[in-house]
Design an enzyme around this catalytic site. Sequence first.
Site, PDB file in Angstrom:
ATOM      1  N   SER A  47      61.436   9.648  20.082  1.00 11.39           N
ATOM      2  CA  SER A  47      63.131  10.057  21.733  1.00 11.39           C
ATOM      3  C   SER A  47      61.621  10.316  22.934  1.00 11.39           C
ATOM      4  CB  SER A  47      63.279  11.302  20.863  1.00 11.39           C
ATOM      5  OG  SER A  47      62.811  12.414  21.138  1.00 11.39           O
ATOM      6  N   THR A 179     101.723  -0.443  49.973  1.00  9.87           N
ATOM      7  CA  THR A 179     101.906  -0.686  48.432  1.00  9.87           C
ATOM      8  C   THR A 179     101.393  -2.404  48.444  1.00  9.87           C
ATOM      9  OG1 THR A 179     104.127  -0.743  48.464  1.00  9.87           O
ATOM     10  CG2 THR A 179     103.785   1.130  48.192  1.00  9.87           C
ATOM     11  N   HIS A 180     101.048  -2.135  46.259  1.00 13.27           N
ATOM     12  CA  HIS A 180     100.540  -4.209  46.447  1.00 13.27           C
ATOM     13  C   HIS A 180      99.894  -4.268  47.279  1.00 13.27           C
ATOM     14  CE1 HIS A 180     104.280  -3.117  43.262  1.00 13.27           C
ATOM     15  NE2 HIS A 180     104.884  -3.240  43.801  1.00 13.27           N
ATOM     16  N   SER A 301      72.535 -11.295  55.513  1.00 10.63           N
ATOM     17  CA  SER A 301      72.325 -12.575  54.223  1.00 10.63           C
ATOM     18  C   SER A 301      70.999 -12.719  54.866  1.00 10.63           C
ATOM     19  CB  SER A 301      73.832 -13.232  54.469  1.00 10.63           C
ATOM     20  OG  SER A 301      73.172 -14.341  54.205  1.00 10.63           O
ATOM     21  N   LYS A 307      76.195 -12.157  59.148  1.00 12.06           N
ATOM     22  CA  LYS A 307      76.615 -11.042  57.474  1.00 12.06           C
ATOM     23  C   LYS A 307      76.155  -9.547  57.776  1.00 12.06           C
ATOM     24  CE  LYS A 307      78.883 -12.465  54.615  1.00 12.06           C
ATOM     25  NZ  LYS A 307      78.041 -12.491  53.613  1.00 12.06           N
ATOM     26  N   ASN A 309      76.977  -6.532  55.082  1.00 14.19           N
ATOM     27  CA  ASN A 309      77.693  -6.563  53.576  1.00 14.19           C
ATOM     28  C   ASN A 309      77.378  -5.591  53.444  1.00 14.19           C
ATOM     29  OD1 ASN A 309      77.500  -9.921  53.494  1.00 14.19           O
ATOM     30  ND2 ASN A 309      75.955  -9.734  52.969  1.00 14.19           N
ATOM     31  N   GLU A 314      80.077  -1.317  47.329  1.00 14.58           N
ATOM     32  CA  GLU A 314      80.252  -2.425  46.488  1.00 14.58           C
ATOM     33  C   GLU A 314      79.333  -2.390  45.367  1.00 14.58           C
ATOM     34  OE1 GLU A 314      80.395  -7.095  49.493  1.00 14.58           O
ATOM     35  OE2 GLU A 314      78.408  -6.313  48.037  1.00 14.58           O
ATOM     36  N   TYR A 341      74.395  18.253  11.606  1.00 18.49           N
ATOM     37  CA  TYR A 341      72.652  16.683  12.595  1.00 18.49           C
ATOM     38  C   TYR A 341      72.292  15.473  11.406  1.00 18.49           C
ATOM     39  CZ  TYR A 341      69.597  15.528  15.699  1.00 18.49           C
ATOM     40  OH  TYR A 341      68.598  14.314  16.357  1.00 18.49           O
TER      41      TYR A 341
END
Length: 485
Positions: A47, A179-180, A301, A307, A309, A314, A341
């Site tokens: 590890s 809303t929605h 882009s 563009k 972005n 995102e 353990y």
Amino acid sequence: MTTPDNSPVLNNTTTSDTSAVKAESSGMWGGRFSEATDAFVAQFTASVQFDQRLYRQDIQGSIAHATMLASVGVLTDAERDDIIKGLSSIQADIEAGRFEWRIDLEDVHMNIEHRLTNLIGITGKKLHTGRSRNDQVATDIRLYLRDEIDQLMQLLAKLERGILTLASQHTDTIMPGFTHLQTAQPVTFGHHLMAWFEMLLRDGERLIDLRRRVNRLPLGSAALAGTTYPINREYTAQLLGFEAVCENSLDAVSDRDFAIEFTSAAALIMMHLSRISEELVLWTSAQFRFVQIPDRFCTGSSIMPQKKNPDVPELIRGKSGRVYGDLMSLLTLMKGQPLAYNKDNQEDKEPLFDAIDTVRGSLLAFADMIPALVPNIDVMKEAALRGFSTATDLADYLVKKNIAFRDAHEIVGKAVALGVRENRDLSELTLAELQQFSNLIEQDVFAVLTLSGSVAARDHLGGTAPRQVKAAIERAAGRLEVLLG
């Protein structure tokens, strides 16, 4: 060589070539085994490739352990001092990139102990008296997570203060509330930002609360049953700043609730950041144009020159999924383990580390980006004028004229239908046009049909009225400082 978080990494010859494992070595259990560990098995079960980032906490815990052993007479003061000096030298070597991490020594603990023995001789072998790697690693992880929670709290606070600053600049800026994802009622941009603040404040409260359960000392539990040496666990806890000692040795070495609880809190943080990100992605689109994100947080882009972005929102929206995966990994890891353990627990670190790293990076990006948002005030106000956002205000107006709410709802629905046919907002209808639906509507109705009148009317605790938003910002700043202590 170090990673971006300053954790040293293995030399390529150590990580990529199984032949680099010394075939003649049986590691730290050579007395029991009659043949060397297979080279692949040694690498597969090691590890150190990822747990070496615990080196500071491992050394910190070892110094406290040696100090405690000397206090109860298991080590001499001279032995304690030699151990502390050796460990300090090892830490300096690690941080300078001079330390050789070896897979055949399996993990961060044995790598450090082996080097310590090389430095100070047989005294280095005495350090492990009264402890096991089982309670040692549990202690290291708790120390590490405690440190990371403290850093995440500071990043959260920076982001929250940035939100408060931006909100204070826009307590009167009107935008549509949804809303929605349909226009519902007008709100202020400051009020919307304060909803973000409330999400993140709860996240901070969860971190503070779970930190108390993280901050308990497993060391002294040894492998699973405790130790025959006259140790003083309370003293060790004091040296390491733990608030309490784990009460049961079996549970102490095998418990990973604290890691699961943290990853659950991390998943909630990422869920909140993802919701905010989704709004930013929508708001920066040509269809909304509510806000502008500075160029430094965006990309273009390769084919479409126009563009811009919103890559940071995102990407954070996407990264929420990996933290959810980290949480599921830990829950699945623990669900079938008998006490105490098991080797399975080696798999606890990578999802925990990944969750920490992902949340840290996301908060760093947001803490810089959010205060730099530039709202398009006129665009947001114009959007609030579309969609009959003051329809509820007209219904409330009629209710105050002693019309039952359901009847008022029907009357306003008919007025909205007229507005739809005429492509006009309610505030643009004439008094005569409105009175055809109810003769109780009078000239004063236009005061409640304006955006500013609608917003100002929500003048109560938690409402969107500018006066209330200003008060909420002031209270929020105080609540944040109290949380941070």
